[in-house]
Design an enzyme around this catalytic site. Sequence first.
Site, PDB file in Angstrom:
ATOM      1  N   GLU B 313      42.846  41.212  42.151  1.00  0.00           N
ATOM      2  CA  GLU B 313      43.449  40.871  40.865  1.00  0.00           C
ATOM      3  C   GLU B 313      44.859  40.351  41.051  1.00  0.00           C
ATOM      4  O   GLU B 313      45.287  39.421  40.362  1.00  0.00           O
ATOM      5  CB  GLU B 313      43.458  42.112  39.949  1.00  0.00           C
ATOM      6  CG  GLU B 313      42.612  41.928  38.712  1.00  0.00           C
ATOM      7  CD  GLU B 313      42.535  43.176  37.845  1.00  0.00           C
ATOM      8  OE1 GLU B 313      41.405  43.615  37.597  1.00  0.00           O
ATOM      9  OE2 GLU B 313      43.581  43.716  37.436  1.00  0.00           O
ATOM     10  N   GLU B 316      44.640  36.845  42.229  1.00  0.00           N
ATOM     11  CA  GLU B 316      44.290  35.973  41.114  1.00  0.00           C
ATOM     12  C   GLU B 316      45.513  35.690  40.247  1.00  0.00           C
ATOM     13  O   GLU B 316      45.740  34.553  39.809  1.00  0.00           O
ATOM     14  CB  GLU B 316      43.191  36.642  40.282  1.00  0.00           C
ATOM     15  CG  GLU B 316      42.525  35.704  39.306  1.00  0.00           C
ATOM     16  CD  GLU B 316      41.543  36.420  38.380  1.00  0.00           C
ATOM     17  OE1 GLU B 316      41.140  37.554  38.690  1.00  0.00           O
ATOM     18  OE2 GLU B 316      41.208  35.838  37.346  1.00  0.00           O
ATOM     19  N   CYS B 339      39.319  46.336  34.559  1.00  0.00           N
ATOM     20  CA  CYS B 339      38.740  47.540  35.169  1.00  0.00           C
ATOM     21  C   CYS B 339      37.964  48.377  34.175  1.00  0.00           C
ATOM     22  O   CYS B 339      37.096  49.149  34.549  1.00  0.00           O
ATOM     23  CB  CYS B 339      39.825  48.426  35.758  1.00  0.00           C
ATOM     24  SG  CYS B 339      40.937  47.552  36.797  1.00  0.00           S
ATOM     25  N   SER B 359      40.865  38.891  33.853  1.00  0.00           N
ATOM     26  CA  SER B 359      40.678  38.696  35.291  1.00  0.00           C
ATOM     27  C   SER B 359      39.195  38.648  35.617  1.00  0.00           C
ATOM     28  O   SER B 359      38.402  39.406  35.068  1.00  0.00           O
ATOM     29  CB  SER B 359      41.334  39.853  36.039  1.00  0.00           C
ATOM     30  OG  SER B 359      40.865  39.867  37.360  1.00  0.00           O
ATOM     31  N   LYS B 398      30.601  52.776  31.729  1.00  0.00           N
ATOM     32  CA  LYS B 398      30.189  52.378  33.082  1.00  0.00           C
ATOM     33  C   LYS B 398      28.667  52.341  33.205  1.00  0.00           C
ATOM     34  O   LYS B 398      28.123  51.626  34.038  1.00  0.00           O
ATOM     35  CB  LYS B 398      30.756  53.348  34.110  1.00  0.00           C
ATOM     36  CG  LYS B 398      32.263  53.286  34.269  1.00  0.00           C
ATOM     37  CD  LYS B 398      32.692  52.115  35.121  1.00  0.00           C
ATOM     38  CE  LYS B 398      34.204  52.085  35.303  1.00  0.00           C
ATOM     39  NZ  LYS B 398      34.661  50.785  35.796  1.00  0.00           N
ATOM     40  N   GLU B 401      27.861  49.053  32.012  1.00  0.00           N
ATOM     41  CA  GLU B 401      28.342  48.038  32.949  1.00  0.00           C
ATOM     42  C   GLU B 401      27.382  47.877  34.127  1.00  0.00           C
ATOM     43  O   GLU B 401      27.061  46.769  34.535  1.00  0.00           O
ATOM     44  CB  GLU B 401      29.733  48.408  33.459  1.00  0.00           C
ATOM     45  CG  GLU B 401      30.371  47.307  34.277  1.00  0.00           C
ATOM     46  CD  GLU B 401      31.662  47.750  34.927  1.00  0.00           C
ATOM     47  OE1 GLU B 401      31.835  48.953  35.189  1.00  0.00           O
ATOM     48  OE2 GLU B 401      32.512  46.886  35.199  1.00  0.00           O
ATOM     49  N   GLU B 406      24.176  40.560  35.075  1.00  0.00           N
ATOM     50  CA  GLU B 406      24.863  39.746  36.080  1.00  0.00           C
ATOM     51  C   GLU B 406      25.364  40.576  37.268  1.00  0.00           C
ATOM     52  O   GLU B 406      25.815  40.026  38.258  1.00  0.00           O
ATOM     53  CB  GLU B 406      26.019  38.971  35.441  1.00  0.00           C
ATOM     54  CG  GLU B 406      27.156  39.809  34.877  1.00  0.00           C
ATOM     55  CD  GLU B 406      26.979  40.157  33.401  1.00  0.00           C
ATOM     56  OE1 GLU B 406      25.808  40.207  32.943  1.00  0.00           O
ATOM     57  OE2 GLU B 406      27.991  40.399  32.721  1.00  0.00           O
ATOM     58  N   CYS B 569      41.584  56.346  31.883  1.00  0.00           N
ATOM     59  CA  CYS B 569      40.281  56.886  32.288  1.00  0.00           C
ATOM     60  C   CYS B 569      40.227  58.406  32.176  1.00  0.00           C
ATOM     61  O   CYS B 569      39.170  58.981  31.944  1.00  0.00           O
ATOM     62  CB  CYS B 569      39.980  56.505  33.724  1.00  0.00           C
ATOM     63  SG  CYS B 569      40.034  54.745  33.975  1.00  0.00           S
TER      64      CYS B 569
END
Lengths: 171, 642
Positions: B313, B316, B339, B359, B398, B401, B406, B569
Amino acid sequence: MLVPVQERLRQDIEGWIKSNGGDRSSLLPVLQEVQKKYSRISDYAMQVIADLLDIHPVEVHGVVSFYSFLKEAHKGRFEIRLCRTISCDMAGRDRVARQLENELGITFGETTPDGRFSLEWANCVGMCDQGPALLVNEQVFTCVTPEKVHDILAHFKKMMDINVFQQAEEH
Amino acid sequence: MSDKSDTKQAASRAPVSQRAFTVEKPKDTTGIGSQVSITIDDREIKVPVGATILDAAKELGIHIPTLCFHDDLCVAGVCRVCVVEVEGQRTLQAACAYPVTAPINVKTHTRKVRQARRHVVDLLLSKHYGECYACVRNNNCELQSLAKEYGVDHFRFGHPDAPIYDPDESSYSVHRDMNKCVLCRRCVRTCIDLQEVGVLDAAHRGVESRIETFLDKPLADVVCINCGQCVNRCPTGALKANDPTDDVWAAIDDPAKHVVIQTAPSPRAGVGECFGLEPGIPLTLEMNTALRRCGFDRVFDTNFTADLTIIEEGTELIQRLHTALVQKEPVALPQFTSCSPGWVKFIEHFYPEMLPNLSSAKSPQQMFGAIIKTYYAKVNNLDPKDIVSVALMPCSAKKFECNRPEMNDSGYKDVDYGLTTRELARMISEAGIHLPEVPKSPFDDPFGQETGSGVIFGASGGVMEAALRSVIELVCGIKVEDLYDHADIIPVRGFEGVKYAEITVPDVGPVPDILAHLVPNWDWLKGATLKVGVCHGTANAKKVLDDIRAGGKFSECHFIEFMACPGGCLGGGGQPIPTTAEIRAARARAIYSEDDRSEVRKSHENPAVLELYGKFLTDGPCGEMSHKLLHTGYVPRGKYIP
């Protein structure tokens, strides 16, 4: 030029929100306007209203589902609401109810197949001294007897025939 | 830092009817007349004007039961469990919604009060279908405790003997069973006020009222971001996370499968609470032993890919800044962190036009999944199809996710199962292990070496702090310790809803080898000011995004950290229940103490990460290989539901 229905709905809602103050307190008047013109409040209308008032669609749905006079689905052109509270009950609402069901051929909660009438219960329309009372859309009828029921229905059927080309717009 | 706002401010959009009960508490309580005396059960105390009876009782140490009340949420006063007798009032009053403005005399356990509370609990139970021993919240249920507290020994007003509603199990993350709902509206206030997502609200009227999604659609079809904050605040088992433990056990029991687990930093800070410990006691190394005893073949540390995330990141960001400042070409800035999967789905739904700012780096969980089924499989001569990759996360999003279509860049599903802290605690208990008493053991190689930067990902501001530690050293060529005492970048820490900080690049150093293929020198950054933002809770994210849309202060930022859950988190939807600001603060202390103890505290110094770039991702950060495995794309979902 033909404007897509959804686009026209959005423009209408924008106008109503503007004329009703523009903040979230304009929710109820806007919902009433939508229902008046489009005869119901569609999923899309709820989401547009939420978007423009900066609230969540689920909040609009909460309001629409709370009020009996706001409806998500199409119902009859004329909605008949018979009061079922105690004083109307004692004044003979059962006979009126039976007459309504017989004349229309439907039970409470249903809509006639031709889409003209739907039949609902109401909890007190504030006419306890003149029961039994019923509402047809926004019009109040008091001291209703089974004989009167026939006249009332005949009146609205006639009205429907005259205004057949002026039905509420649907989307 | 100039922009401080508390998460509680989110309550300002509460419906007017509820806002009437939210009393602004005066900040200065020392002035004359701002204190008022209240007598509860013959004990007197002075409290600030506007404090509720419940606040006063708490200060006196008098217990008043509550159900719909929650520290993080605005007052609703709907459950009536907290009723008390106030002298001079005809009826019983809800302690949580009664602001003290004049001296009053309160009784909390008269016969009238006890009877009323008992009736309230009986009435709640008359609509609550479910058997406690077949419920995920057994022994951790507020309704169950109330029934115990008020000696419920029979169902006075009846009890449903069959379910009324079908449970909604459409979502990968959150399951709803409205049969257990007691209509306290905590989830509604969480979803609308705290998170600004607006998936749940009360619909219909009277006995027919229930909590519904928009048009009562399944949770998978609405704008739910899967953050699971509603699960953390639900007093009963009506809301729960999708539980894959049976599948994980099946994989462990299958000798042909090589089962690896990665563990995130936040569960270590929270898991002790499931075993009766005080919040804030980290059990990192004990958990490693327990996981091995449960049967996991390898135990890895997600901090490894947290460090990898920082490198990817950060690179980037440098590329974007280079495009904007040197090549003078239009590029999406500020860059947003990616994240937090709840946050990613939030922006996909509500701000799809800002997706280019996000990102493209995957979250640490998904990076690890991809690395395990490629690099790790190759090094250890394993067939990736025999590897079952499990992730222990503090997070319900998560689970969604890892099921994104993908996320299979390794050729297989990168992460097979996402476990929450609560589910893992249950697995450990099921294996007969009492976690606080097991010996310690380290993480497995080759990703064993952890860094402090990875650990602090668990707290709000942690990603930013980790990124800054590396950026300062890589760009300026100096030690972070020279700028910040002990490398603790305090301006980005803490629980303010939105944080803002500026860091001026004092001087530039040589370009380190790892980035040499991207930029020739750092001269273009000389004297530049790096502006960063940090926010947690999607209500705060909304504020920041609206500010960017309006061209405000945050539109000039370069890098902004977003976390979907309040506190980051460590306050995630998969963490132990209950959650309050104090519990989250204790978990944060645990996380920062782990960072303090780490030998290596900067991501770019993690030897395992450097080895990975040397051996596997040989074309460097943001190179072709890392783009294939470690980066992803996003779906503009929009908020209109067809």
